[in-house]
Design an enzyme around this catalytic site. Sequence first.
Site, mmCIF file in Angstrom:
data_model
loop_
_atom_site.group_PDB
_atom_site.id
_atom_site.type_symbol
_atom_site.label_atom_id
_atom_site.label_comp_id
_atom_site.label_asym_id
_atom_site.label_seq_id
_atom_site.Cartn_x
_atom_site.Cartn_y
_atom_site.Cartn_z
ATOM 1 N N LEU A 1 -64.000 23.858 -15.194
ATOM 2 C CA LEU A 1 -65.541 24.039 -14.788
ATOM 3 C C LEU A 1 -65.357 25.192 -13.626
ATOM 4 O O LEU A 1 -64.486 25.128 -12.698
ATOM 5 C CB LEU A 1 -66.109 23.019 -14.187
ATOM 6 C CG LEU A 1 -66.233 21.734 -15.307
ATOM 7 C CD1 LEU A 1 -66.481 20.339 -14.511
ATOM 8 C CD2 LEU A 1 -67.408 21.962 -16.234
ATOM 9 N N HIS A 2 -66.436 26.454 -13.732
ATOM 10 C CA HIS A 2 -66.017 27.227 -12.720
ATOM 11 C C HIS A 2 -67.494 28.075 -12.531
ATOM 12 O O HIS A 2 -67.651 28.922 -11.841
ATOM 13 C CB HIS A 2 -64.933 28.387 -13.162
ATOM 14 C CG HIS A 2 -65.587 28.962 -14.370
ATOM 15 N ND1 HIS A 2 -65.457 28.645 -15.626
ATOM 16 C CD2 HIS A 2 -66.033 30.502 -14.584
ATOM 17 C CE1 HIS A 2 -65.697 29.754 -16.514
ATOM 18 N NE2 HIS A 2 -66.059 30.962 -15.840
ATOM 19 N N ARG A 3 -68.358 27.803 -13.424
ATOM 20 C CA ARG A 3 -69.753 28.529 -13.433
ATOM 21 C C ARG A 3 -70.580 28.412 -12.315
ATOM 22 O O ARG A 3 -70.645 27.175 -11.808
ATOM 23 C CB ARG A 3 -70.441 28.425 -14.841
ATOM 24 C CG ARG A 3 -69.924 29.129 -16.163
ATOM 25 C CD ARG A 3 -70.884 29.021 -17.158
ATOM 26 N NE ARG A 3 -69.976 29.755 -18.377
ATOM 27 C CZ ARG A 3 -70.137 31.222 -18.473
ATOM 28 N NH1 ARG A 3 -70.546 32.107 -17.902
ATOM 29 N NH2 ARG A 3 -69.455 31.404 -19.664
ATOM 30 N N VAL B 1 -70.788 24.895 -9.564
ATOM 31 C CA VAL B 1 -69.824 24.727 -8.568
ATOM 32 C C VAL B 1 -70.309 25.316 -7.367
ATOM 33 O O VAL B 1 -69.758 25.154 -6.381
ATOM 34 C CB VAL B 1 -68.243 25.424 -8.838
ATOM 35 C CG1 VAL B 1 -67.891 24.891 -10.382
ATOM 36 C CG2 VAL B 1 -68.425 26.918 -9.200
ATOM 37 N N ASP C 1 -67.574 24.510 -19.171
ATOM 38 C CA ASP C 1 -68.662 25.484 -19.012
ATOM 39 C C ASP C 1 -68.149 26.438 -19.447
ATOM 40 O O ASP C 1 -68.986 27.835 -19.242
ATOM 41 C CB ASP C 1 -69.495 25.451 -17.824
ATOM 42 C CG ASP C 1 -68.276 25.691 -16.556
ATOM 43 O OD1 ASP C 1 -67.254 26.172 -16.838
ATOM 44 O OD2 ASP C 1 -68.748 25.697 -15.362
#
Length: 373
Positions: A217-219, A223, A292
């Site tokens: 997850l990084h979007r 975050v 994501d």
Amino acid sequence: MSSAPDEPAGSAPASGEIVHIVGARPNFVKAAPVVDALERRGARQSVVHTGQHYDDRMSAVFFRELGLPKPDVDLGVGSGSHAEQTAALMIGLEREFTSRSPGRVVVYGDVNSTVAAALVAAKLHIPVAHVEAGLRSFDWTMPEEVNRRLTDQLSGLCLATSPEAVGHLADEGIPVDRVHLVGNPMIDTLLGNLDGFDVGELRGRLELPERYVAATLHRPANVDDPDIVARLVARLHEVADQVDVVMPVHPRGRAAFEAAGLGDHPRVHLLEPLGYLDFVTLVRGSTAVVTDSGGVQEETTILRVPCLTLRPNTERPVTITHGTNRLTVSSELPGLVSKILVGDSFGRPAVADIPPLWDGQAGERIATILTNE
């Protein structure tokens, strides 16, 4: 319907050196089969790495594993706000294009390096080819949506990965002679490395359990807001009550997840970012994936691993109709994982076949178009 000029700056047939612009890890995976296919044709080409992803685990390891040639140029732009990063990219790329005078610039995906290179090349009247053209989430809050739409308008060649992408380009007035359905070069890379995805070896080396959910997850939507991160961590802990969760932590979200206590659960395993081979092996061996990422939706489609995408939309709907992808929200995660663990088949593709032309030959098709134009 918006209209596009019949001949954008730089749409004429190209001669001379083909310059590939890569800046972030998804670009490297997409570029590798194109560079390889052009190399076999004896095409004159070079690779410019903008340095948007600059950590070894996010960048150099991909070049080593994918057989990409060492970049001819590394601009070393690094991180920053969207405006700062894009401005620095444009300055560096303008200098590079002016000195190199490429016959065509090839850009990949939808990161800031992509749109910066397209803008600079178009203003210098250098033909642009966009690999992965036509993807649309219709969500203007996503920086990637802005990047991909602008890039398509500036590109003389729009190289699409799926039929619906071709339809989006038509709806936006892109002339049909600029659009080619070529398949997905990211899948070329996946299929070309299948023998290297040794799940047993990875489990032993990283001391992973037999059954686990992989997460990435990084979007910004997931975050950047501490309250959203806290709720997401609580749901991931509920998933970990049922099955181990293994998560390579992207640098962009590390501080937020650590502050919310993601690693406090004994069955949550936080890893440093992984190289391409290790990451796809992790996905291949998982019971399910929480993500994501656009690319992971595509990879799970081919690997037939249930994919829970924490987004309200996807620019890759073919991964839902032909793949195992399902859009969801964090509150649904524990229940959906429970169903997967008992064999619920919600992830079974609606269409039995893989997406059209996702056959490992996209790089060859793209190279043919680039050398015949």
